[in-house]
Every structure is written in C-alpha cells, then in structure tokens.
Design an enzyme around this catalytic site. Sequence first.
Site, PDB file in Angstrom:
ATOM      1  N   MET A   1      45.896  47.141  79.166  1.00  0.00           N
ATOM      2  CA  MET A   1      46.189  48.562  79.303  1.00  0.00           C
ATOM      3  C   MET A   1      47.234  48.782  80.393  1.00  0.00           C
ATOM      4  SD  MET A   1      43.418  51.660  79.496  1.00  0.00           S
ATOM      5  CE  MET A   1      43.103  51.779  81.254  1.00  0.00           C
ATOM      6  N   CYS A   2      48.130  49.687  80.157  1.00  0.00           N
ATOM      7  CA  CYS A   2      49.138  50.027  81.154  1.00  0.00           C
ATOM      8  C   CYS A   2      48.482  50.790  82.298  1.00  0.00           C
ATOM      9  CB  CYS A   2      50.220  50.907  80.542  1.00  0.00           C
ATOM     10  SG  CYS A   2      50.961  50.197  79.083  1.00  0.00           S
ATOM     11  N   GLN A   3      49.238  50.954  83.357  1.00  0.00           N
ATOM     12  CA  GLN A   3      48.738  51.720  84.498  1.00  0.00           C
ATOM     13  C   GLN A   3      49.710  52.849  84.803  1.00  0.00           C
ATOM     14  OE1 GLN A   3      46.365  50.537  87.318  1.00  0.00           O
ATOM     15  NE2 GLN A   3      45.456  48.885  86.106  1.00  0.00           N
TER      16      GLN A   3
ATOM     17  N   ASN B   1      49.799  55.857  78.805  1.00  0.00           N
ATOM     18  CA  ASN B   1      48.964  54.657  78.768  1.00  0.00           C
ATOM     19  C   ASN B   1      48.017  54.816  77.595  1.00  0.00           C
ATOM     20  OD1 ASN B   1      46.242  53.844  79.095  1.00  0.00           O
ATOM     21  ND2 ASN B   1      46.370  53.719  81.291  1.00  0.00           N
TER      22      ASN B   1
END
Lengths: 258, 258
Positions: free
Chosen positions: B1-3, B108
């Site tokens: 997962m992106c932040q 995200n």
Amino acid sequence: MCQLLGMNCNVPTDIVFSFTGFAHRGGRTDTHRDGWGIAFFEGAGVRHFVDHEAAIHSPIAELIKRYPIKSTNVIAHIRKATQGQVALENCHPFVRELWGRYWVFAHNGDLKEFAPALTGPFRPVGNTDSELAFCYLLQELRARFPDGAPPLPALRAAVAELAQRIARHGTFNMMLSDGTALFAHCSTKLCYIVRQHPFAHAHLADEDLSVDFSTVTTPRDRVAIIVTEPLTKNEQWTDFAPGELKVFVDGAPLPAGA
Amino acid sequence: MCQLLGMNCNVPTDIVFSFTGFAHRGGRTDTHRDGWGIAFFEGAGVRHFVDHEAAIHSPIAELIKRYPIKSTNVIAHIRKATQGQVALENCHPFVRELWGRYWVFAHNGDLKEFAPALTGPFRPVGNTDSELAFCYLLQELRARFPDGAPPLPALRAAVAELAQRIARHGTFNMMLSDGTALFAHCSTKLCYIVRQHPFAHAHLADEDLSVDFSTVTTPRDRVAIIVTEPLTKNEQWTDFAPGELKVFVDGAPLPAGA
C-alpha cells in the site's frame, strides 16, 4: 529581458554544462534576479522546478547543477519581471496537460494590449502576459484538434500561425514542448547549435568552465541547444530570423518545408 | 500500500520533521520503493517534486529534508506500484489547473473496474487508476461549477459525493488541495493530528529524531498533519472513520456540518 534555454536530443542527455553557464545569468553575469525555472521531460513525465530566488542563490539550482537528470527535452527560463509581481506562480516554465500529454512553455518578451477571450479550459493561475499566451495557445490548439494531437506537420503549422498572431502584440520569443518535439519561436533574439559527432571542446561564456563532449558522448548522440544568447565563445551559433518558428526533433531542426 | 502525507497550516510552515520520518518509509522502514513525490503550495504557485527513485536514495528528497520550504498546504506520496509501471508520469502527487488554480492530488489504494467516461479537458498522461480518478474528479467539478470555484461548503459537498462514488470501485484514500483547503478522504486508513499552542516534544516513529516544536513556533501557529500511519509515537493521532471526508483549513478540520 528574460533568458530562455532549451535542449532537444536524440538520446537522454544531461544539461549540467549548459545550465551551469545559464544559471550564472540569474544574478551574476546578468540582472535576472526575479526567479527562474526548468522543466525536464522523462518519457511522458515532467520534472518541474521553479524558484523565486535568483538562480545564483537557489539551492534547487545548485541541486540541478550537481544531479545529472537525463532528458531529451528541457526548457529553462530566468526571469526579469516586466509584468506580474515576483511570485512562484509567475515563474516560467509553465506546465499544462492537453491531449493526455504535458506541455511545457516559457516566454521572453512583453505583450501589449493582449487580452484574448479565454473560453476553453485553460486559465492563468498567475498574472503574467506569458501564462495568458500559453493558455490561449493551448485553447486554440485544442479547438482546432478536438480529438487529440494531430500529426507533427499540422501541429507545426498551427503553432506557427498562433505564434505569429500573438507576436503582433509585442515580443514573443518562446519555447514549447510536449516531450517529443521542441518548438521555438523567435521575435527578436534566439540562436541554436547542434552538437554531434565529432564532438569538440566547449568553453562557457559566463564561467570559466570547459567540457570535452567527445569524452561524455557516443558517435550517435545529437543535441540541439537553443538559447537567447550564445552560451559558449568557441562554437558557431546560428541566429533565428525574426518571425521564425523552428521545430527540433531528435537533436536537430526539421527542414523548413517538412 | 502507498503512503500519504498531508500538511495544512495557518501560517507557512516547513515540513522537514514530518517528511524526514515519512521519507524513511520509502525503502527503509517500509517497502515503498516505486517512486515518491511531494507538492508545496506557495500562494497560488506550486513546487512539485517527483522521482521514480526510492525516497531513501533520492537526491531530491535529500534536498527537501535540508531546504525548509515553507508552505500552508503540502501533499506527499510514497508509491508501491499496483497499477501502472514505475515511471515518472505515474508518480503522485499529480497537478492540474482548474478555475485558474492549481490542484494537487495523491491517492492510496486500488480501484477495480473503474473506467469513467472522460468527456472533459482532463486526460491522464500516465496509466494509473489514481490519475484517472483525479481527471474524473476535476471533470465532474468543472461540469457542476462551470463558472468558477464555488463557495467551500458547495465544493466540499461535491468532493464528498464524488469521492464516495469513486470509492465504490475499491480503496480510495486520497488528498486533494487547491492551496486554500486540504480535502482528505478515507476509505480504509488515514489519521491526523493538530499541533498548536502549547506545543510539545515529538519523537519520530521511523527514525531516532525528536523536535521540540515550542522552540520553532509562535503561540498563534496551528498545523494539521494527515497521514496513512502515525508519524510519531508520543502524540495522540485521531483515526478517520471509513468513508469520511475531512476538510482542513488554517490548520484544523472544519466541523462536520460546516
């Protein structure tokens, strides 16, 4: 007067040498202290740096001189404010998206009584005549080619005609790129050089710095540098004619009729 | 997962402390090695930095950690590629102009079967679901308010409704700003903190670094930090509820009914 610098190449090339000389015009060898900016295409993406500090004092300019970002199309600008206050939103180059591509634009000159109707989606964020001209240019291109980017000859003809129309209002030296070609229009002052095999030695006009391009290139490389005033003393730069639009692709200007 | 990382303040503030911890998640304390980006508003202008190097190795991230750019609205993103290859044009945040303002967006999550009709002027340059969602969002805002930006309550209601509509296709944690307000929508994971007088000591969760904010602030300052996961261990972060949109202005979230 502002200063423009463009680079168009057939392979991704760093602009460290040319930018080093150019950046010196932002506050040291010239009086352009009202901000600067540079945009690099990397594929379809753009790295865009603007700063309202003089280029000579900017930590971001310092980074660019040290960090060799490789690109096939670069446009840089050092600003001497004539219209619009000194603010980040007034720093060139400007970036907008049209037809699913980013477009980068920078302008040198001054437009008078230039108030085109903006009926399309592009609106200036700042208050310069330059950003207004860019919005108008993209609006008109979008209106002529609503379905997407046309082939290059049609695009070139449209940009040439629009540049002429805008140039009726004053000085319109400008550079425009979508990452595949670099369009340069000259009202008063622009010159270029094509560096290719056999590469030679170049010596900056603005700083005591030389580079032997033959040690950092391959025989296939070809690089066009377009600039307001020659960056080197020992190379032969070619002046644009007033009113001329040149389109650079793969490191060289296209022939006039192409 | 992106932040995701966002900052919204009542006076221009530097993000060096929070960004230092956040950047460590790009390749050191987490596995987000597929590029990163950050955008700072300065008035109406934007400084936009993107890099497809991991944040931990990026000379540009290093510059930002050392050069205290002061801003009232910042959005940053560290990417773990799920859709779209690792390329500069796929790095968040994305920037577009609407109503004569720049808009900055980062996302995200992952959207499935999301293929809205793009009939307006905004087209993705890259090939992420995120940039597509951004183009759709701006298209719909422009269609609802063709004459220009509406008052904030109407804008907030429109963004909330559009975010919900997009979130039906998957996870849509996102941040959006025009430089005056920061909109944050939570599908699954987002939290925030408001730092204000009396300022206390904060200790980064991702690096052994502390700051005593009372020594670098005035009693009037107020700063909201919004992030995927808490950045500090010794402060109280407030979780968003799933499906919630918060709007931050002058360093604090607006009340739900405002």
